[in-house]
Design a protein around this motif. Structure first.
Motif, PDB file in Angstrom:
ATOM      1  N   ALA A   1      21.723  49.256  32.389  1.00  0.00           N
ATOM      2  CA  ALA A   1      21.823  49.568  30.959  1.00  0.00           C
ATOM      3  C   ALA A   1      23.114  50.324  30.658  1.00  0.00           C
ATOM      4  CB  ALA A   1      20.614  50.382  30.521  1.00  0.00           C
ATOM      5  N   PHE A   2      23.511  51.227  31.563  1.00  0.00           N
ATOM      6  CA  PHE A   2      24.743  51.988  31.352  1.00  0.00           C
ATOM      7  C   PHE A   2      25.960  51.065  31.355  1.00  0.00           C
ATOM      8  CE2 PHE A   2      28.366  54.563  32.635  1.00  0.00           C
ATOM      9  CZ  PHE A   2      28.220  55.691  31.839  1.00  0.00           C
ATOM     10  N   VAL A   3      26.008  50.145  32.308  1.00  0.00           N
ATOM     11  CA  VAL A   3      27.132  49.200  32.363  1.00  0.00           C
ATOM     12  C   VAL A   3      27.154  48.333  31.110  1.00  0.00           C
ATOM     13  CG1 VAL A   3      28.110  47.232  33.605  1.00  0.00           C
ATOM     14  CG2 VAL A   3      27.218  49.193  34.881  1.00  0.00           C
ATOM     15  N   LEU A   4      26.000  47.819  30.717  1.00  0.00           N
ATOM     16  CA  LEU A   4      25.931  46.961  29.534  1.00  0.00           C
ATOM     17  C   LEU A   4      26.369  47.707  28.273  1.00  0.00           C
ATOM     18  CD1 LEU A   4      22.564  45.089  30.173  1.00  0.00           C
ATOM     19  CD2 LEU A   4      24.847  44.055  30.110  1.00  0.00           C
ATOM     20  N   ALA A   5      26.019  48.980  28.188  1.00  0.00           N
ATOM     21  CA  ALA A   5      26.329  49.755  26.987  1.00  0.00           C
ATOM     22  C   ALA A   5      27.807  50.110  26.878  1.00  0.00           C
ATOM     23  CB  ALA A   5      25.494  51.032  26.962  1.00  0.00           C
ATOM     24  N   ASN A   6      28.512  50.117  28.009  1.00  0.00           N
ATOM     25  CA  ASN A   6      29.882  50.638  28.014  1.00  0.00           C
ATOM     26  C   ASN A   6      30.954  49.599  28.329  1.00  0.00           C
ATOM     27  OD1 ASN A   6      29.799  53.781  27.730  1.00  0.00           O
ATOM     28  ND2 ASN A   6      28.068  53.253  29.049  1.00  0.00           N
ATOM     29  N   THR A   7      30.580  48.336  28.418  1.00  0.00           N
ATOM     30  CA  THR A   7      31.544  47.280  28.750  1.00  0.00           C
ATOM     31  C   THR A   7      31.304  46.054  27.886  1.00  0.00           C
ATOM     32  OG1 THR A   7      30.104  46.410  30.499  1.00  0.00           O
ATOM     33  CG2 THR A   7      31.770  48.032  31.157  1.00  0.00           C
ATOM     34  N   ARG A   8      32.319  45.200  27.826  1.00  0.00           N
ATOM     35  CA  ARG A   8      32.239  43.931  27.112  1.00  0.00           C
ATOM     36  C   ARG A   8      32.888  42.840  27.968  1.00  0.00           C
ATOM     37  NH1 ARG A   8      29.528  47.011  24.997  1.00  0.00           N
ATOM     38  NH2 ARG A   8      29.383  47.643  22.807  1.00  0.00           N
ATOM     39  N   PRO A   9      32.410  41.596  27.889  1.00  0.00           N
ATOM     40  CA  PRO A   9      33.025  40.525  28.687  1.00  0.00           C
ATOM     41  C   PRO A   9      34.438  40.213  28.208  1.00  0.00           C
ATOM     42  CG  PRO A   9      30.810  39.917  27.984  1.00  0.00           C
ATOM     43  CD  PRO A   9      31.179  41.133  27.212  1.00  0.00           C
ATOM     44  N   HIS A  10      35.358  40.130  29.168  1.00  0.00           N
ATOM     45  CA  HIS A  10      36.737  39.748  28.880  1.00  0.00           C
ATOM     46  C   HIS A  10      37.266  38.902  30.041  1.00  0.00           C
ATOM     47  CE1 HIS A  10      37.447  42.248  25.344  1.00  0.00           C
ATOM     48  NE2 HIS A  10      36.801  43.219  25.956  1.00  0.00           N
ATOM     49  N   PRO A  11      38.161  37.956  29.767  1.00  0.00           N
ATOM     50  CA  PRO A  11      38.821  37.243  30.872  1.00  0.00           C
ATOM     51  C   PRO A  11      39.692  38.209  31.662  1.00  0.00           C
ATOM     52  CG  PRO A  11      39.137  36.105  28.768  1.00  0.00           C
ATOM     53  CD  PRO A  11      38.580  37.452  28.444  1.00  0.00           C
ATOM     54  N   VAL A  12      39.752  37.996  32.962  1.00  0.00           N
ATOM     55  CA  VAL A  12      40.620  38.807  33.822  1.00  0.00           C
ATOM     56  C   VAL A  12      42.060  38.321  33.638  1.00  0.00           C
ATOM     57  CG1 VAL A  12      41.117  39.473  36.203  1.00  0.00           C
ATOM     58  CG2 VAL A  12      38.737  39.154  35.448  1.00  0.00           C
ATOM     59  N   PRO A  13      43.015  39.220  33.403  1.00  0.00           N
ATOM     60  CA  PRO A  13      44.382  38.780  33.054  1.00  0.00           C
ATOM     61  C   PRO A  13      44.990  37.761  34.021  1.00  0.00           C
ATOM     62  CG  PRO A  13      44.158  41.108  32.603  1.00  0.00           C
ATOM     63  CD  PRO A  13      42.885  40.687  33.266  1.00  0.00           C
ATOM     64  N   LEU A  14      44.928  38.027  35.325  1.00  0.00           N
ATOM     65  CA  LEU A  14      45.552  37.119  36.296  1.00  0.00           C
ATOM     66  C   LEU A  14      44.638  35.962  36.673  1.00  0.00           C
ATOM     67  CD1 LEU A  14      48.280  36.990  37.893  1.00  0.00           C
ATOM     68  CD2 LEU A  14      47.020  37.955  39.838  1.00  0.00           C
TER      69      LEU A  14
END
Length: 207
Positions: free
Chosen positions: A5-18
């Motif tokens: 729950a902590f990870v879900l609350a504090n992050t969002r999906p994004h493509p990895v730059p490289l």
């Protein structure tokens, strides 16, 4: 505490730059999240660090290094390298870190990329890790204490015949004389973490 729950609350999906083909749950604000964790260490699991990005890119571009093999991603953080190994054809991939939030992040990130990694929350540096054919270590030479512990572990694994690959963005405690450079990448990074927009990062193997 519910680490998922902590990870879900504090992050969002994004493509990895490289590695834009991989999505990673990433924190929008490094300082705010770091304060929320109440630890002295940065939230390694919430960002794609340069060493891991280079190593993940290298695995996807050279899948024969891990295809059909049992892989350990040491100090896994977000699980990025473990995920790349699975996508490159690894038979079984363990994402190892001492932070239980890393285990939650790696599990979530693997699912985000339609794959599975096996999180392991433990300090393995006093063991031989004989169950693994490949040892992967992204960005592990960031301080003297960690370097002094991880180098013997990697040496032992290489001596017994495991493939050992390290991703390193010119950290001060990398013992260059111990390694052969296999590839180099210019990696986009978070300026709040690295005080730079690009870090030249090498993939290395023990001599």
């Amino acid at each position: 505490m519910d680490h998922t729950a902590f990870v879900l609350a504090n992050t969002r999906p994004h493509p990895v730059p490289l590695i834009p083909e991989i999505l990673l749950r990433t924190a929008p604000d490094v300082i705010t999240l770091w304060e929320a964790t109440n630890t002295t260490d940065p939230p390694f699991w919430a960002f794609p660090w340069a060493g891991g990005q280079a190593l993940a890119r290298h695995l996807l571009d050279h899948p024969h290094l891990v295809a059909g093999r049992r892989v350990l991603d040491l100090a896994s953080g977000s699980g990025l390298v473990a995920i790349a190994a699975r996508l490159a054809g690894a038979d079984h991939t363990t994402a190892n870190d001492i932070d239980p939030r890393s285990a939650a992040a790696a599990t979530l990130n693997a699912a985000l990329n339609d794959t599975v990694v096996h999180p392991l929350t433990a300090d393995l540096l006093h063991e031989d890790a004989t169950d693994f054919d490949v040892i992967l270590a992204g960005d592990v030479f960031y301080d003297r204490t960690m370097a002094s512990r991880v180098l013997p572990f990697l040496r032992t694994a290489a001596t017994r015949g495991a493939t050992v690959l390290v991703g390193d963005p010119q950290r001060a405690h990398l013992p260059h004389s111990e390694f052969t450079v296999l590839a180099g990448y210019d990696v986009p990074v978070h300026t709040a973490l690295e005080s730079a927009e690009i870090k030249h990062t090498t993939v290395l193997t023990p001599k």
